[in-house]
Design a protein around this motif. Structure first.
Motif, PDB file in Angstrom:
ATOM      1  N   ASP A 102      46.369  37.060  37.080  1.00 53.33           N
ATOM      2  CA  ASP A 102      46.490  36.150  38.216  1.00 53.33           C
ATOM      3  C   ASP A 102      45.924  36.777  39.492  1.00 53.33           C
ATOM      4  O   ASP A 102      45.229  36.112  40.269  1.00 53.33           O
ATOM      5  CB  ASP A 102      47.964  35.784  38.419  1.00 53.33           C
ATOM      6  CG  ASP A 102      48.145  34.773  39.546  1.00 53.33           C
ATOM      7  OD1 ASP A 102      47.616  33.658  39.417  1.00 53.33           O
ATOM      8  OD2 ASP A 102      48.806  35.107  40.551  1.00 53.33           O
ATOM      9  N   TYR A 103      46.197  38.054  39.702  1.00 52.69           N
ATOM     10  CA  TYR A 103      45.732  38.717  40.923  1.00 52.69           C
ATOM     11  C   TYR A 103      44.224  38.971  40.891  1.00 52.69           C
ATOM     12  O   TYR A 103      43.503  38.603  41.826  1.00 52.69           O
ATOM     13  CB  TYR A 103      46.468  40.044  41.134  1.00 52.69           C
ATOM     14  CG  TYR A 103      45.981  40.803  42.347  1.00 52.69           C
ATOM     15  CD1 TYR A 103      46.416  40.449  43.616  1.00 52.69           C
ATOM     16  CD2 TYR A 103      45.056  41.836  42.225  1.00 52.69           C
ATOM     17  CE1 TYR A 103      45.952  41.123  44.738  1.00 52.69           C
ATOM     18  CE2 TYR A 103      44.591  42.513  43.339  1.00 52.69           C
ATOM     19  CZ  TYR A 103      45.047  42.157  44.594  1.00 52.69           C
ATOM     20  OH  TYR A 103      44.579  42.812  45.705  1.00 52.69           O
ATOM     21  N   PHE A 104      43.731  39.562  39.799  1.00 50.01           N
ATOM     22  CA  PHE A 104      42.332  39.971  39.774  1.00 50.01           C
ATOM     23  C   PHE A 104      41.377  38.835  39.444  1.00 50.01           C
ATOM     24  O   PHE A 104      40.154  39.037  39.491  1.00 50.01           O
ATOM     25  CB  PHE A 104      42.147  41.135  38.790  1.00 50.01           C
ATOM     26  CG  PHE A 104      42.546  42.462  39.367  1.00 50.01           C
ATOM     27  CD1 PHE A 104      41.710  43.142  40.252  1.00 50.01           C
ATOM     28  CD2 PHE A 104      43.770  43.025  39.055  1.00 50.01           C
ATOM     29  CE1 PHE A 104      42.082  44.351  40.805  1.00 50.01           C
ATOM     30  CE2 PHE A 104      44.155  44.236  39.603  1.00 50.01           C
ATOM     31  CZ  PHE A 104      43.305  44.901  40.486  1.00 50.01           C
ATOM     32  N   SER A 105      41.888  37.653  39.141  1.00 46.51           N
ATOM     33  CA  SER A 105      40.993  36.519  38.919  1.00 46.51           C
ATOM     34  C   SER A 105      40.263  36.124  40.205  1.00 46.51           C
ATOM     35  O   SER A 105      39.281  35.380  40.154  1.00 46.51           O
ATOM     36  CB  SER A 105      41.777  35.322  38.369  1.00 46.51           C
ATOM     37  OG  SER A 105      42.781  34.923  39.284  1.00 46.51           O
ATOM     38  N   LYS A 106      40.720  36.636  41.344  1.00 42.37           N
ATOM     39  CA  LYS A 106      39.991  36.405  42.597  1.00 42.37           C
ATOM     40  C   LYS A 106      38.673  37.165  42.612  1.00 42.37           C
ATOM     41  O   LYS A 106      37.716  36.763  43.283  1.00 42.37           O
ATOM     42  CB  LYS A 106      40.842  36.859  43.786  1.00 42.37           C
ATOM     43  CG  LYS A 106      42.116  36.067  44.002  1.00 42.37           C
ATOM     44  CD  LYS A 106      42.889  36.578  45.196  1.00 42.37           C
ATOM     45  CE  LYS A 106      43.487  37.958  44.914  1.00 42.37           C
ATOM     46  NZ  LYS A 106      44.374  38.415  46.029  1.00 42.37           N
ATOM     47  N   TYR A 107      38.610  38.254  41.876  1.00 41.35           N
ATOM     48  CA  TYR A 107      37.444  39.130  41.909  1.00 41.35           C
ATOM     49  C   TYR A 107      36.641  39.124  40.612  1.00 41.35           C
ATOM     50  O   TYR A 107      35.485  39.546  40.594  1.00 41.35           O
ATOM     51  CB  TYR A 107      37.887  40.572  42.196  1.00 41.35           C
ATOM     52  CG  TYR A 107      38.775  40.696  43.405  1.00 41.35           C
ATOM     53  CD1 TYR A 107      38.240  40.670  44.689  1.00 41.35           C
ATOM     54  CD2 TYR A 107      40.163  40.803  43.273  1.00 41.35           C
ATOM     55  CE1 TYR A 107      39.050  40.783  45.808  1.00 41.35           C
ATOM     56  CE2 TYR A 107      40.981  40.913  44.385  1.00 41.35           C
ATOM     57  CZ  TYR A 107      40.426  40.901  45.642  1.00 41.35           C
ATOM     58  OH  TYR A 107      41.232  40.995  46.747  1.00 41.35           O
ATOM     59  N   GLU A 109      35.763  37.009  36.669  1.00 39.78           N
ATOM     60  CA  GLU A 109      36.007  36.066  35.590  1.00 39.78           C
ATOM     61  C   GLU A 109      36.732  36.857  34.510  1.00 39.78           C
ATOM     62  O   GLU A 109      36.272  37.937  34.107  1.00 39.78           O
ATOM     63  CB  GLU A 109      34.680  35.535  35.025  1.00 39.78           C
ATOM     64  CG  GLU A 109      34.038  34.455  35.842  1.00 39.78           C
ATOM     65  CD  GLU A 109      32.854  33.829  35.117  1.00 39.78           C
ATOM     66  OE1 GLU A 109      32.310  32.856  35.642  1.00 39.78           O
ATOM     67  OE2 GLU A 109      32.488  34.309  34.020  1.00 39.78           O
ATOM     68  N   ARG A 323      32.855  38.549  39.875  1.00 39.84           N
ATOM     69  CA  ARG A 323      32.336  37.241  40.282  1.00 39.84           C
ATOM     70  C   ARG A 323      31.027  37.355  41.056  1.00 39.84           C
ATOM     71  O   ARG A 323      30.169  36.470  40.967  1.00 39.84           O
ATOM     72  CB  ARG A 323      33.401  36.497  41.102  1.00 39.84           C
ATOM     73  CG  ARG A 323      34.595  36.049  40.255  1.00 39.84           C
ATOM     74  CD  ARG A 323      35.497  35.087  40.992  1.00 39.84           C
ATOM     75  NE  ARG A 323      36.588  34.628  40.127  1.00 39.84           N
ATOM     76  CZ  ARG A 323      36.501  33.625  39.259  1.00 39.84           C
ATOM     77  NH1 ARG A 323      35.360  32.965  39.150  1.00 39.84           N
ATOM     78  NH2 ARG A 323      37.533  33.278  38.514  1.00 39.84           N
ATOM     79  N   HIS A 324      30.847  38.419  41.815  1.00 37.50           N
ATOM     80  CA  HIS A 324      29.587  38.546  42.553  1.00 37.50           C
ATOM     81  C   HIS A 324      28.426  38.847  41.596  1.00 37.50           C
ATOM     82  O   HIS A 324      27.278  38.507  41.877  1.00 37.50           O
ATOM     83  CB  HIS A 324      29.693  39.628  43.638  1.00 37.50           C
ATOM     84  CG  HIS A 324      29.633  41.033  43.144  1.00 37.50           C
ATOM     85  ND1 HIS A 324      30.747  41.713  42.678  1.00 37.50           N
ATOM     86  CD2 HIS A 324      28.582  41.893  43.008  1.00 37.50           C
ATOM     87  CE1 HIS A 324      30.381  42.939  42.318  1.00 37.50           C
ATOM     88  NE2 HIS A 324      29.093  43.074  42.492  1.00 37.50           N
ATOM     89  N   SER A 343      43.804  31.998  30.881  1.00 39.48           N
ATOM     90  CA  SER A 343      44.007  31.103  32.022  1.00 39.48           C
ATOM     91  C   SER A 343      43.351  29.767  31.717  1.00 39.48           C
ATOM     92  O   SER A 343      42.539  29.641  30.818  1.00 39.48           O
ATOM     93  CB  SER A 343      43.410  31.722  33.286  1.00 39.48           C
ATOM     94  OG  SER A 343      42.031  31.949  33.107  1.00 39.48           O
TER      95      SER A 343
END
Length: 346
Positions: A102-107, A109, A323-324, A343
């Motif tokens: 949940d936390y690292f899905s910001k950074y 896939e 993601r980048h 997810s």
């Protein structure tokens, strides 16, 4: 002649008569004498009144013996302290996988196999990270995600793409690993050696083109020397200045560019041709050499993630693509392929 009695002399029995009711009827002298012999044991005597409440002299010999048994040497105390510290360190809890995702899905896939989705701990789990080679941003966020799943004093294994020691050395220094915990997966793969040879040829040719541009335009020293290992950075540098060349210089450079383009096409074709071989080889190394008593980590180029996912889909694996990197190389996205159990969306 002895008469029946319900009481006995205090030196025979000090309890109450009700304690042994079967011995109290029709008592005779001889039987009473036997009772005295049976129960005539040493008695605890009360102190005289004037000594009551005063402590006896301590058993100093016994106390010294007990103290000697309980005391430990300095070395034993130090060892116990070290053990206590290790035990407390090992009590550090690793973040549970759903919270981690949940936390690292910001950074990243993030894609989980079914085995990883239902796993209760990270022991034996393989965290496979994609990266853009020689990209500081990739390395930074990958190191951050690794650190959350690492635990002091717990065995761990690291796998790196490639065959050159400097890859592991950078990882060892950056993450403070033991050198023996890092394994180069393509050290014994012949096609990787050929692939790297072709890359070097292309890199030399593109540097020749860049040197020609710098000399013609008097741009000074090579700004990329020692900083890049891939032709794309030099190609960007050349295209940035190409329009400034004179027509004569451009005519002289065109054959150099044609040669470079030919060599680059041969190299990229070989990359695509050998990709399945390399993916299968690296997956097998991970499968055979992984550990079960701690986490496993692998770092590969993002283009390898899908192939490794196909070969390791039956194991407890967490695939993570920055993601980048996906934004720059959309074909590496993990959205394509089997259902992600980690997810609802990537």
């Amino acid at each position: 002649m002895y008469t029946n009695s319900t009481s006995y002399s205090s030196n025979c029995y000090s309890g109450t008569p009700e304690s042994f009711p079967n011995l109290l009827t029709n008592s005779t002298a001889p039987f009473s004498g036997q009772l005295c012999g049976i129960f005539n044991q040493p008695q605890i005597k009360s102190k005289p009144h004037k000594y009551r409440g005063l402590p006896d002299q301590p058993d100093r010999t016994g106390m010294r013996a007990r103290r000697a048994d309980s005391e430990m040497t300095i070395s034993q105390l130090r060892q116990r302290t070290v053990t206590d510290v290790k035990e407390k360190t090992l009590q550090k809890k690793v973040i549970k996988l759903p919270i981690f995702v949940d936390y690292f899905s910001k950074y990243f896939e993030i894609w989980l196999t079914s085995a990883a989705h239902f796993s209760k701990s990270n022991k034996g789990t393989i965290f496979i990270f994609g990266e853009k080679h020689d990209d500081p941003e990739s390395k930074k966020i990958i190191a951050s995600a690794m650190s959350v799943q690492r635990q002091d004093g717990v065995h761990e294994k690291f796998f790196m793409e490639g065959m050159f020691d400097d890859s592991c050395q950078l990882l060892v220094l950056g993450l403070k690993l033991r050198p023996e915990d890092c394994y180069l997966m393509e050290r014994d793969l012949e096609v990787f050696a050929k692939l790297d040879e072709k890359r070097d040829t292309v890199l030399r040719k593109v540097r020749e083109c860049a040197d020609f541009v710098r000399q013609e335009l008097a741009l000074g020293p090579d700004p990329l020397a020692g900083k890049v290992n891939y032709p794309s950075d030099y190609k960007e540098y050349i295209n940035q200045h190409l329009y400034k060349l004179s027509d004569e210089a451009r005519r002289e450079m065109d054959p150099m560019i044609d040669t470079y383009n030919k060599l680059e096409n041969e190299w990229t074709d070989f990359v695509q041709e050998t990709m399945p071989i390399r993916d299968r080889h690296m997956a097998e190394k991970i499968r055979v050499l992984r550990i079960n008593d701690g986490p496993n980590f692998a770092v590969v180029g993002a283009a390898h993630l899908k192939g490794l996912r196909e070969h390791l889909n039956d194991m407890s694996c967490v695939f993570m693509n920055p993601r980048h990197v996906v934004a720059e190389f959309p074909h590496t996205s993990l959205k394509e392929g089997p259902l992600n159990r980690g997810s609802k969306s990537l």
